[in-house]
Scaffold this motif. Structure first.
Motif, PDB file in Angstrom:
ATOM      1  N   CYS A   4       0.846  -1.200   0.000  1.00 30.88           N
ATOM      2  CA  CYS A   4       0.000   0.000   0.000  1.00 30.88           C
ATOM      3  C   CYS A   4       0.880   1.247   0.000  1.00 30.88           C
ATOM      4  CB  CYS A   4      -0.920   0.004   1.209  1.00 30.88           C
ATOM      5  SG  CYS A   4      -2.106  -1.354   1.234  1.00 30.88           S
ATOM      6  N   SER A   5       0.353   2.336  -0.530  1.00 30.24           N
ATOM      7  CA  SER A   5       1.094   3.594  -0.573  1.00 30.24           C
ATOM      8  C   SER A   5       0.271   4.709   0.048  1.00 30.24           C
ATOM      9  CB  SER A   5       1.446   3.948  -2.020  1.00 30.24           C
ATOM     10  OG  SER A   5       0.268   4.055  -2.806  1.00 30.24           O
ATOM     11  N   ASP A   6       0.917   5.858   0.258  1.00 30.22           N
ATOM     12  CA  ASP A   6       0.247   7.053   0.799  1.00 30.22           C
ATOM     13  C   ASP A   6      -0.479   6.758   2.109  1.00 30.22           C
ATOM     14  OD1 ASP A   6       1.124   8.519  -1.409  1.00 30.22           O
ATOM     15  OD2 ASP A   6      -0.627   7.945  -2.587  1.00 30.22           O
ATOM     16  N   LYS A   7       0.201   6.060   2.995  1.00 27.92           N
ATOM     17  CA  LYS A   7      -0.394   5.735   4.290  1.00 27.92           C
ATOM     18  C   LYS A   7      -0.371   6.947   5.213  1.00 27.92           C
ATOM     19  CE  LYS A   7       1.071   0.872   4.305  1.00 27.92           C
ATOM     20  NZ  LYS A   7       1.814  -0.171   5.051  1.00 27.92           N
ATOM     21  N   PRO A   8      -1.399   7.111   6.058  1.00 26.44           N
ATOM     22  CA  PRO A   8      -1.320   8.161   7.072  1.00 26.44           C
ATOM     23  C   PRO A   8      -0.198   7.859   8.061  1.00 26.44           C
ATOM     24  CG  PRO A   8      -3.193   6.724   7.468  1.00 26.44           C
ATOM     25  CD  PRO A   8      -2.637   6.321   6.134  1.00 26.44           C
ATOM     26  N   VAL A   9       0.363   8.905   8.623  1.00 27.13           N
ATOM     27  CA  VAL A   9       1.503   8.773   9.533  1.00 27.13           C
ATOM     28  C   VAL A   9       1.110   9.337  10.895  1.00 27.13           C
ATOM     29  CG1 VAL A   9       3.927   9.330   9.910  1.00 27.13           C
ATOM     30  CG2 VAL A   9       3.058   9.074   7.574  1.00 27.13           C
ATOM     31  N   VAL A  10       1.442   8.623  11.967  1.00 23.27           N
ATOM     32  CA  VAL A  10       1.101   9.080  13.313  1.00 23.27           C
ATOM     33  C   VAL A  10       2.345   9.043  14.196  1.00 23.27           C
ATOM     34  CG1 VAL A  10       0.348   6.778  14.052  1.00 23.27           C
ATOM     35  CG2 VAL A  10      -0.466   8.791  15.289  1.00 23.27           C
ATOM     36  N   LEU A  11       2.559  10.121  14.925  1.00 23.38           N
ATOM     37  CA  LEU A  11       3.633  10.205  15.925  1.00 23.38           C
ATOM     38  C   LEU A  11       3.015  10.144  17.305  1.00 23.38           C
ATOM     39  CD1 LEU A  11       6.497  10.833  17.022  1.00 23.38           C
ATOM     40  CD2 LEU A  11       5.963  13.273  16.720  1.00 23.38           C
TER      41      LEU A  11
END
Length: 293
Positions: free
Chosen positions: A148-155
């Protein structure tokens, strides 16, 4: 034997009745949160520790029913009825929370939360995200090689009163984020003590974590345009400060990296007002708050 049986009956009755009284007080405190001090403490148990509290109430209820039948005690009969009522109230409390989540687009399943999620495909790496402020600037990145691409990113920024905790303490949550299509990052930051204070450096330190994510998210199929920050307690305080200060231009760069805008910030029981935290009048928390702040 009759005297011994009576003593045992009295002891068991007192123990379980006390447990039931505590349960009902917790339920009342949860429904009436405006009760000073008590409402806060009650919610800590019935919501934050619901996994332990609800089974405990169920066990107390079952034992009271068994004791009431064994000893033919009217008091214990009343006790198990009260306990059963508190159990029903507990179920209502949790059900209302789950319904609230699902009404707003979530997919919460309380019973499923007792099982361990399958995160066998989730990979992780540990990286030092900056060197100028601290050698303890480590982060863990969790991800899946699923094409999969363009995944959301969480810190994720951990809590602990700015003086304890680590990026590893909620790793299971980060693994579940990764399992559900996120690139998840948990960052350590310098902890404060009575002698060493990080108030002037920790936020800047975490901007370097944001910069590392900006530079490397694409390597894990992450989309930096969908970048979120989460945190709890002191981590919630830091998450709010870092997110809003980046978006308002207080922090523009970290090193040579322009910091990306934060799409959303979500926090649990954050400290939002240092003066109010320090000056709180909750007897159980005053000394702790003074020490942390």
């Amino acid at each position: 034997m009759t005297i011994l049986k009576k003593i045992v009956q009295v002891i068991l009755s007192v123990v379980f009745i006390c447990a039931i009284v505590v349960n009902m007080l917790l339920v009342l405190g949860t429904f009436f949160t405006s009760i000073p001090v008590f409402g806060t403490i009650a919610n800590m148990f019935t919501v934050c520790f619901s996994h332990q509290w609800l089974p405990y109430v169920l066990i107390v209820t079952v034992f009271c029913i068994a004791l009431a039948r064994a000893y033919k005690s009217r008091l214990l009969r009343i006790a198990w009825i009260v306990s059963a009522v508190s159990l029903v109230c507990g179920v209502i409390i949790i059900a209302s929370a789950v319904c609230s989540v699902n009404t707003n687009g979530g997919n919460a399943n309380y019973l499923q939360s007792y099982t361990s999620p399958n995160c066998n495909d989730v990979k992780s790496e540990t990286i030092q995200y900056e060197h100028s402020i601290s050698d303890q600037s480590l982060l863990d990145v969790y991800y899946k090689d699923d094409g999969c691409s363009d995944k959301p990113v969480v810190l994720y920024i951990h809590g602990g009163g700015w003086s304890s905790g680590s990026r590893n303490e909620d790793s299971s949550y980060l693994q579940q984020f990764a399992e559900n299509g996120y690139v998840a990052v948990a960052a350590d930051y310098d902890l404060s003590s009575q002698d060493v204070h990080g108030a002037q450096t920790v936020e800047q330190q975490l901007t370097y974590a944001v910069a590392w994510i900006a530079n490397h998210a694409s390597s894990y199929s992450g989309d930096i345009n969908r970048f979120y920050i989460i945190g709890d307690s002191a981590g919630g305080n830091l998450a709010l400060d870092v997110a809003y200060k980046i978006n308002n231009g207080v922090y523009v760069t970290a090193g040579e990296t322009t910091l990306p805008k934060i799409a959303a910030v979500s926090v649990l029981y954050p400290v939002t007002d240092m003066n109010a935290c320090y000056s709180n009048d909750y007897p159980l928390f005053t000394n702790l708050a003074h020490k942390m702040v």
